[in-house]
Design a protein around this motif. Structure first.
Motif, PDB file in Angstrom:
ATOM      1  N   ARG A  39      15.391  92.896 -12.549  1.00 50.69           N
ATOM      2  CA  ARG A  39      14.877  93.788 -11.500  1.00 50.69           C
ATOM      3  C   ARG A  39      13.709  93.158 -10.750  1.00 50.69           C
ATOM      4  N   CYS A  40      12.952  92.322 -11.434  1.00 56.56           N
ATOM      5  CA  CYS A  40      11.791  91.700 -10.804  1.00 56.56           C
ATOM      6  C   CYS A  40      12.181  90.515  -9.940  1.00 56.56           C
ATOM      7  N   LEU A  41      13.352  89.944 -10.197  1.00 52.66           N
ATOM      8  CA  LEU A  41      13.754  88.711  -9.533  1.00 52.66           C
ATOM      9  C   LEU A  41      14.673  89.047  -8.353  1.00 52.66           C
ATOM     10  N   THR A  42      14.057  89.334  -7.217  1.00 55.92           N
ATOM     11  CA  THR A  42      14.816  89.670  -6.019  1.00 55.92           C
ATOM     12  C   THR A  42      15.270  88.397  -5.325  1.00 55.92           C
ATOM     13  N   VAL A  43      16.527  88.362  -4.909  1.00 59.88           N
ATOM     14  CA  VAL A  43      17.049  87.173  -4.252  1.00 59.88           C
ATOM     15  C   VAL A  43      17.651  87.546  -2.902  1.00 59.88           C
ATOM     16  N   THR A  44      17.822  86.549  -2.055  1.00 62.74           N
ATOM     17  CA  THR A  44      18.539  86.702  -0.803  1.00 62.74           C
ATOM     18  C   THR A  44      19.468  85.516  -0.651  1.00 62.74           C
ATOM     19  N   GLU A  45      20.480  85.649   0.170  1.00 62.72           N
ATOM     20  CA  GLU A  45      21.508  84.619   0.235  1.00 62.72           C
ATOM     21  C   GLU A  45      20.947  83.303   0.769  1.00 62.72           C
ATOM     22  N   PRO A  46      21.498  82.173   0.303  1.00 61.55           N
ATOM     23  CA  PRO A  46      21.044  80.865   0.791  1.00 61.55           C
ATOM     24  C   PRO A  46      21.408  80.673   2.256  1.00 61.55           C
ATOM     25  N   LEU A  47      20.734  79.749   2.897  1.00 61.24           N
ATOM     26  CA  LEU A  47      20.925  79.549   4.327  1.00 61.24           C
ATOM     27  C   LEU A  47      22.371  79.228   4.675  1.00 61.24           C
ATOM     28  N   TRP A  48      23.026  78.428   3.849  1.00 60.36           N
ATOM     29  CA  TRP A  48      24.384  77.997   4.177  1.00 60.36           C
ATOM     30  C   TRP A  48      25.410  79.129   4.086  1.00 60.36           C
ATOM     31  N   SER A  49      25.029  80.257   3.487  1.00 59.69           N
ATOM     32  CA  SER A  49      25.952  81.392   3.380  1.00 59.69           C
ATOM     33  C   SER A  49      25.761  82.420   4.479  1.00 59.69           C
ATOM     34  N   ARG A  50      24.745  82.245   5.294  1.00 61.66           N
ATOM     35  CA  ARG A  50      24.427  83.245   6.300  1.00 61.66           C
ATOM     36  C   ARG A  50      25.237  83.048   7.585  1.00 61.66           C
ATOM     37  N   GLU A  51      25.334  84.113   8.349  1.00 61.67           N
ATOM     38  CA  GLU A  51      26.058  84.049   9.616  1.00 61.67           C
ATOM     39  C   GLU A  51      25.309  83.173  10.608  1.00 61.67           C
ATOM     40  N   ALA A  52      26.017  82.262  11.232  1.00 62.86           N
ATOM     41  CA  ALA A  52      25.415  81.336  12.193  1.00 62.86           C
ATOM     42  C   ALA A  52      25.399  81.973  13.592  1.00 62.86           C
ATOM     43  N   PRO A  53      24.500  81.469  14.455  1.00 61.82           N
ATOM     44  CA  PRO A  53      23.526  80.417  14.208  1.00 61.82           C
ATOM     45  C   PRO A  53      22.196  80.988  13.730  1.00 61.82           C
TER      46      PRO A  53
END
Length: 208
Positions: free
Chosen positions: A1-15
């Motif tokens: 619960r303490c370790l919040t993450v977000t998706e890596p740059l290469w997985s995100r919608e471009a640009p």
């Protein structure tokens, strides 16, 4: 619960165009080199690299050399106008990574220059810290380098910390989600997205 993450740059919608900020000697330049090559060769994303670290001797050489070897376009810029032009030239790229100079959290002039750069270009702002940054210092650095404008936390030098649990100090201090962790000098193999469940298992010693 303490370790919040977000998706890596290469997985995100471009640009997307992102700038790395942080104090000196946390590994911003090497992290960008890892992200650029990893995104290009492993995740098949088109990448561009820009450096604003032109005042420091050797500040652009590493990224320029690696970009040339990887076939990634590279620009070194000295002011906001040149940065805008470089961003326009690379606008068709999936990911544009912008390196900024390391700045002391007490250098008001340097921080003001950074703020002007981001305000004028609309770049995303990602904070780079070493994984053993104490909670109080992480909180200070997050505040000084952008506060609510920061998009994510990138932790470096995990291999030099006392253990995987050290990352929690920086997370608690900044309140930011982690997008990547770096755990060595190898480019690009020592840069990873973080899986919270697996990392939690490492912290409590149930996974190696």
């Amino acid at each position: 619960r303490c370790l919040t993450v977000t998706e890596p740059l290469w997985s995100r919608e471009a640009p997307i165009a992102v700038g790395m900020v942080g104090p000196t000697r946390v590994g911003k330049t090497r992290t960008i080199a890892k992200l650029a090559t990893l995104s290009t060769f492993v995740h098949n994303r088109s990448v561009g690299v820009i450096s604003t670290d032109v005042k420091r001797i050797g500040g652009t050489e590493t990224l320029e050399t690696l970009s040339e070897l990887a076939g990634v376009p590279f620009e070194a810029v000295s002011d906001v106008q040149d940065l805008r032009a470089a961003l326009r030239a690379m606008s068709a790229r999936d990911i544009v990574l912008v390196d900024t100079p390391g700045v002391s959290p007490w250098d008001d002039d340097g921080l003001h220059e950074l703020e002007s750069l981001f305000s004028a270009t609309g770049l995303e702002r990602h904070l780079v810290l070493t994984s053993d940054t104490p909670t109080d210092r992480a909180r200070l650095l997050a505040k000084r380098f952008g506060g609510s404008h920061l998009k994510s936390l990138i932790l470096t030098k995990v291999d030099e910390s006392a253990g995987p649990g050290s990352v929690l100090s920086s997370v608690w201090g900044t309140g930011l989600p982690i997008s990547h962790v770096c755990d060595g000098q190898t480019i690009p193999d020592s840069c990873h997205a973080i899986h919270p469940e697996r990392w939690s298992q490492r912290v409590v010693g149930t996974r190696t």
